[in-house]
Design a protein around this motif. Structure first.
Motif, PDB file in Angstrom:
ATOM      1  N   TRP A  93     -14.397  16.404  19.398  1.00 35.81           N
ATOM      2  CA  TRP A  93     -15.822  16.371  19.747  1.00 35.81           C
ATOM      3  C   TRP A  93     -16.518  15.144  19.170  1.00 35.81           C
ATOM      4  CZ3 TRP A  93     -19.148  16.013  15.677  1.00 35.81           C
ATOM      5  CH2 TRP A  93     -18.623  16.325  14.409  1.00 35.81           C
TER       6      TRP A  93
ATOM      7  N   SER B 154     -13.406  17.513  23.603  1.00 39.17           N
ATOM      8  CA  SER B 154     -13.692  18.914  23.334  1.00 39.17           C
ATOM      9  C   SER B 154     -15.101  19.034  22.745  1.00 39.17           C
ATOM     10  CB  SER B 154     -12.644  19.494  22.389  1.00 39.17           C
ATOM     11  OG  SER B 154     -12.702  18.849  21.139  1.00 39.17           O
ATOM     12  N   HIS B 155     -15.528  20.261  22.503  1.00 43.37           N
ATOM     13  CA  HIS B 155     -16.851  20.518  21.939  1.00 43.37           C
ATOM     14  C   HIS B 155     -16.688  21.137  20.568  1.00 43.37           C
ATOM     15  CE1 HIS B 155     -18.554  19.567  25.791  1.00 43.37           C
ATOM     16  NE2 HIS B 155     -17.771  20.448  26.371  1.00 43.37           N
TER      17      HIS B 155
ATOM     18  N   ASP C 118      -9.988  20.516  14.991  1.00 43.57           N
ATOM     19  CA  ASP C 118     -10.225  19.922  16.304  1.00 43.57           C
ATOM     20  C   ASP C 118     -11.322  18.862  16.180  1.00 43.57           C
ATOM     21  OD1 ASP C 118     -10.600  19.179  18.919  1.00 43.57           O
ATOM     22  OD2 ASP C 118     -11.373  21.129  19.576  1.00 43.57           O
TER      23      ASP C 118
ATOM     24  N   SER D 299     -22.234  19.825  22.801  1.00 48.26           N
ATOM     25  CA  SER D 299     -21.235  19.835  21.736  1.00 48.26           C
ATOM     26  C   SER D 299     -21.427  20.957  20.740  1.00 48.26           C
ATOM     27  CB  SER D 299     -21.261  18.487  20.996  1.00 48.26           C
ATOM     28  OG  SER D 299     -20.866  17.470  21.887  1.00 48.26           O
TER      29      SER D 299
END
Length: 157
Positions: free
Chosen positions: A106, A2-3, A103, A155
């Motif tokens: 990244w 993910s970013h 999250d 990112s």
């Protein structure tokens, strides 16, 4: 992968201490020193250096743990999660454990330090490795190179 979308929020394992990041990281790291191995109960600790003005604790009151020395390690007082570090005399940044973010997908370490103390099987995808720490004069070039690679990877959000 993910970013990192900013602002990003996170917290300790029990969620009693919450934090927010509003600036992209300056550098990402894995530290293999025996102190980090002990404090993380792992082969190395992960951290992302964020500018202090882009970091805030939004809920709860973390406490200092670890060795209680020049590297002020902050923990949740309830679940004892090691959340972030504020090295003495370097108040312009905070080393956040990236897994504290809601999250962390990244995150990839850009440098690894204290490889002289690493466990023989421990590997990371870090671009640069150091037997101890980079020389102070190397950090500017490392942060510039990291910023370029982080922006290229898309990112930053």
């Amino acid at each position: 992968m993910s970013h990192l979308t900013l602002p990003a929020e996170g917290g300790c394992r029990c969620e009693r201490v919450r934090l927010k990041i509003s600036a992209p990281p300056l550098l990402t790291m894995a530290c293999h020193c025996t102190g980090c191995q002990s404090m993380s109960a792992s082969a190395y600790s992960l951290s992302a250096a964020f500018p202090s003005d882009g970091f805030e604790v939004t809920e709860g009151e973390p406490v200092i743990g670890g060795l209680h020395g020049a590297s002020r390690h902050f923990f949740c007082p309830h679940c004892m999660s090691w959340m972030f570090t504020r090295p003495e005399g370097l108040d312009w940044f905070v080393n956040l454990r990236p897994t504290m973010l809601d999250d962390p997908g990244w995150f990839t370490p850009f440098i690894e330090t204290w490889t002289s103390e690493k466990l023989p099987w421990a590997t990371t995808p870090a671009v640069h490795s150091y037997a101890a720490l980079p020389a102070m004069e190397e950090y500017e070039a490392l942060t510039v190179e990291f910023a370029r690679s982080f922006a290229t990877a898309g990112s930053a959000g």
